[in-house]
Write an enzyme that holds these catalytic residues in place. Structure first.
Site, PDB file in Angstrom:
ATOM      1  N   SER A  16      -1.556  -6.961 -10.845  1.00 27.82           N
ATOM      2  CA  SER A  16      -0.597  -7.187  -9.738  1.00 27.82           C
ATOM      3  C   SER A  16      -0.053  -8.582  -9.871  1.00 27.82           C
ATOM      4  CB  SER A  16      -1.211  -6.912  -8.402  1.00 27.82           C
ATOM      5  OG  SER A  16      -0.282  -7.541  -7.209  1.00 27.82           O
ATOM      6  N   TYR A  18      -7.418  -8.235  -1.935  1.00 29.35           N
ATOM      7  CA  TYR A  18      -6.723  -7.520  -2.966  1.00 29.35           C
ATOM      8  C   TYR A  18      -6.478  -8.403  -4.171  1.00 29.35           C
ATOM      9  CZ  TYR A  18      -3.049  -4.690  -5.089  1.00 29.35           C
ATOM     10  OH  TYR A  18      -2.285  -4.342  -6.014  1.00 29.35           O
TER      11      TYR A  18
HETATM   12  P1  NAP Z   1      -0.625   4.614  -4.600  1.00 24.10           P
HETATM   13  O1  NAP Z   1       1.090   5.169  -4.533  1.00 24.10           O
HETATM   14  O2  NAP Z   1      -1.206   4.269  -3.360  1.00 24.10           O
HETATM   15  O3  NAP Z   1      -1.354   5.637  -5.393  1.00 24.10           O
HETATM   16  C1  NAP Z   1      -2.750   5.223  -5.771  1.00 24.10           C
HETATM   17  C2  NAP Z   1      -3.307   6.300  -6.604  1.00 24.10           C
HETATM   18  O4  NAP Z   1      -4.655   5.731  -6.852  1.00 24.10           O
HETATM   19  C3  NAP Z   1      -3.373   7.689  -6.195  1.00 24.10           C
HETATM   20  O5  NAP Z   1      -3.279   8.588  -7.144  1.00 24.10           O
HETATM   21  C4  NAP Z   1      -4.710   7.797  -5.329  1.00 24.10           C
HETATM   22  O6  NAP Z   1      -5.378   9.070  -5.351  1.00 24.10           O
HETATM   23  C5  NAP Z   1      -5.574   6.808  -6.374  1.00 24.10           C
HETATM   24  N1  NAP Z   1      -6.819   6.373  -5.835  1.00 24.10           N
HETATM   25  C6  NAP Z   1      -6.731   5.385  -4.863  1.00 24.10           C
HETATM   26  N2  NAP Z   1      -8.115   5.036  -4.255  1.00 24.10           N
HETATM   27  C7  NAP Z   1      -8.722   5.928  -4.882  1.00 24.10           C
HETATM   28  C8  NAP Z   1      -9.960   6.096  -4.820  1.00 24.10           C
HETATM   29  N3  NAP Z   1     -10.815   5.642  -3.874  1.00 24.10           N
HETATM   30  N4  NAP Z   1     -10.786   7.148  -5.549  1.00 24.10           N
HETATM   31  C9  NAP Z   1      -9.689   7.777  -6.493  1.00 24.10           C
HETATM   32  N5  NAP Z   1      -8.399   7.645  -6.607  1.00 24.10           N
HETATM   33  C10 NAP Z   1      -8.034   6.644  -5.901  1.00 24.10           C
HETATM   34  O7  NAP Z   1      -0.544   3.340  -5.633  1.00 24.10           O
HETATM   35  P2  NAP Z   1       0.615   2.469  -6.547  1.00 24.10           P
HETATM   36  O8  NAP Z   1       1.443   1.833  -5.742  1.00 24.10           O
HETATM   37  O9  NAP Z   1       1.163   3.583  -7.250  1.00 24.10           O
HETATM   38  O10 NAP Z   1      -0.155   1.829  -7.093  1.00 24.10           O
HETATM   39  C11 NAP Z   1      -0.789   1.771  -8.450  1.00 24.10           C
HETATM   40  C12 NAP Z   1      -1.377   0.578  -9.047  1.00 24.10           C
HETATM   41  O11 NAP Z   1      -0.377  -0.398  -9.109  1.00 24.10           O
HETATM   42  C13 NAP Z   1      -2.610  -0.158  -8.236  1.00 24.10           C
HETATM   43  O12 NAP Z   1      -3.653  -0.603  -9.194  1.00 24.10           O
HETATM   44  C14 NAP Z   1      -1.926  -1.017  -7.483  1.00 24.10           C
HETATM   45  O13 NAP Z   1      -2.900  -1.975  -7.200  1.00 24.10           O
HETATM   46  C15 NAP Z   1      -1.084  -1.410  -8.395  1.00 24.10           C
HETATM   47  N6  NAP Z   1       0.141  -2.316  -7.861  1.00 24.10           N
HETATM   48  C16 NAP Z   1       1.001  -1.682  -7.241  1.00 24.10           C
HETATM   49  C17 NAP Z   1       2.025  -2.362  -6.574  1.00 24.10           C
HETATM   50  C18 NAP Z   1       3.126  -1.628  -5.939  1.00 24.10           C
HETATM   51  O14 NAP Z   1       4.076  -2.351  -5.306  1.00 24.10           O
HETATM   52  N7  NAP Z   1       3.227  -0.411  -5.485  1.00 24.10           N
HETATM   53  C19 NAP Z   1       2.410  -3.706  -6.886  1.00 24.10           C
HETATM   54  C20 NAP Z   1       1.227  -4.276  -7.964  1.00 24.10           C
HETATM   55  C21 NAP Z   1       0.455  -3.558  -8.245  1.00 24.10           C
HETATM   56  P3  NAP Z   1      -5.039  10.136  -4.494  1.00 24.10           P
HETATM   57  O15 NAP Z   1      -3.658  10.576  -4.914  1.00 24.10           O
HETATM   58  O16 NAP Z   1      -5.894  11.313  -4.793  1.00 24.10           O
HETATM   59  O17 NAP Z   1      -4.830   9.521  -3.005  1.00 24.10           O
END
Ligand code: NAP
Length: 250
Positions: free
Chosen positions: A141, A155
């Site tokens: 991130s 985080y």
């Molecule tokens: P998201 O929409 O919340 O999706 C999270 C995914 O991770 C889902 O598929 C979820 O599974 C899975 N997950 C979460 N907790 C879990 C657990 N305890 N066990 C198994 N699976 C789990 O997140 P996102 O925004 O796409 O983020 C993806 C990555 O990018 C993460 O590493 C996040 O830190 C990083 N990131 C995101 C952003 C942003 O702005 N969105 C910015 C910087 C970095 P389920 O579908 O089964 O719930």
């Protein structure tokens, strides 16, 4: 034939958001994709259906990350459906908005268990399955290098830990021709941000203004960076931290 034809990829958290974008892109590029999810099986099924609709091949793995034994359970499920791996994308993570003054040990342990311990042990146990010349990508991130949201301190700390893992693991796996890199998104329009980002136009405009490019990022913006790293073209990039924030850190 896609550039990843004949290769197998695992994307943790591949059912939704950025993970889904990555899974779909790798599937379009010809990889057979293991779409991991925690609890949302329907979303993972949708990702598989989308990959198959574009002519690719995919299957789901459902394992909650965080509890002890999670990584072994994931690989047991994987081994039932595939034989060996070429690309591992550690994408699944959770956020916490509990600020320094409010966070308790339980929440701190939870976010570190999912965001740091799980990718560490998934990779440790996955290393014997990863074929030489393979790829590991850890989704970090921009907050690992920017204090724009100090309430997300814990985080952000997990992502810094993940980046150290990337750096050192690149030396460990390098002799086998396996590259290891971190990709750091900025604000991306996914479920995790929906409550505030889509709350009103001002929130959206403020998030867009953080980027030098003046817009909010999409899962595809990140997936395309990952696609480069895992392709043959990415062979000489390892131990790197790739800024995929759309110029939010400049
Ligand atoms: P998201 O929409 O919340 O999706 C999270 C995914 O991770 C889902 O598929 C979820 O599974 C899975 N997950 C979460 N907790 C879990 C657990 N305890 N066990 C198994 N699976 C789990 O997140 P996102 O925004 O796409 O983020 C993806 C990555 O990018 C993460 O590493 C996040 O830190 C990083 N990131 C995101 C952003 C942003 O702005 N969105 C910015 C910087 C970095 P389920 O579908 O089964 O719930």
């Amino acid at each position: 034939m896609g550039v990843l034809a004949g290769r197998t990829a695992l994307v943790t958290g591949g059912g939704r958001g950025i993970g889904r974008g990555i899974a779909e892109r790798l599937g379009r590029d010809g990889a057979r994709v293991a779409v991991h999810y925690g609890s949302n099986e329907a979303a993972a099924d949708e990702t598989v259906a989308a990959i198959e609709a574009s002519g690719g091949s995919a299957f789901t793995i459902g394992v909650e990350l965080g509890p002890p034994g999670d990584a072994q359970a994931l690989w047991e499920a994987f081994d039932r459906q595939a034989d060996g791996l070429d690309i591992l994308v550690n994408n699944a993570a959770i956020g916490t908005s509990q600020p320094f003054g409010a966070i308790d040990e339980r929440e701190y342990d939870r976010v570190f268990a999912v965001n740091v311990r799980a990718p560490h042990f998934i990779t440790k146990y996955g290393a014997s399955r990863l074929r030489d010349g393979g790829r590991v990508v850890n989704i970090s991130s921009g907050l690992a290098r920017n204090a724009v949201m100090p309430d997300k301190m814990a985080y952000a700390m997990t992502k810094s830990a993940l980046d150290v893992f990337t750096r050192d693991l690149s030396k460990v796996l390098g002799p086998r021709g396996i590259t290891v890199n971190s990709v750091a998104p900025g604000i991306i329009d996914t479920d995790v941000n929906a409550d505030w980002l889509r709350a009103d136009e001002a929130a959206w405009a403020g998030a867009a203004a953080l980027s030098a490019l003046g817009r909010v990022g999409t899962p595809a913006d990140v997936a395309d960076v990952v696609a480069f790293l895992v392709s043959d073209d990415g062979r000489w990039v390892t131990g790197a931290w790739l800024d995929a924030t759309g110029g939010s850190l400049t």
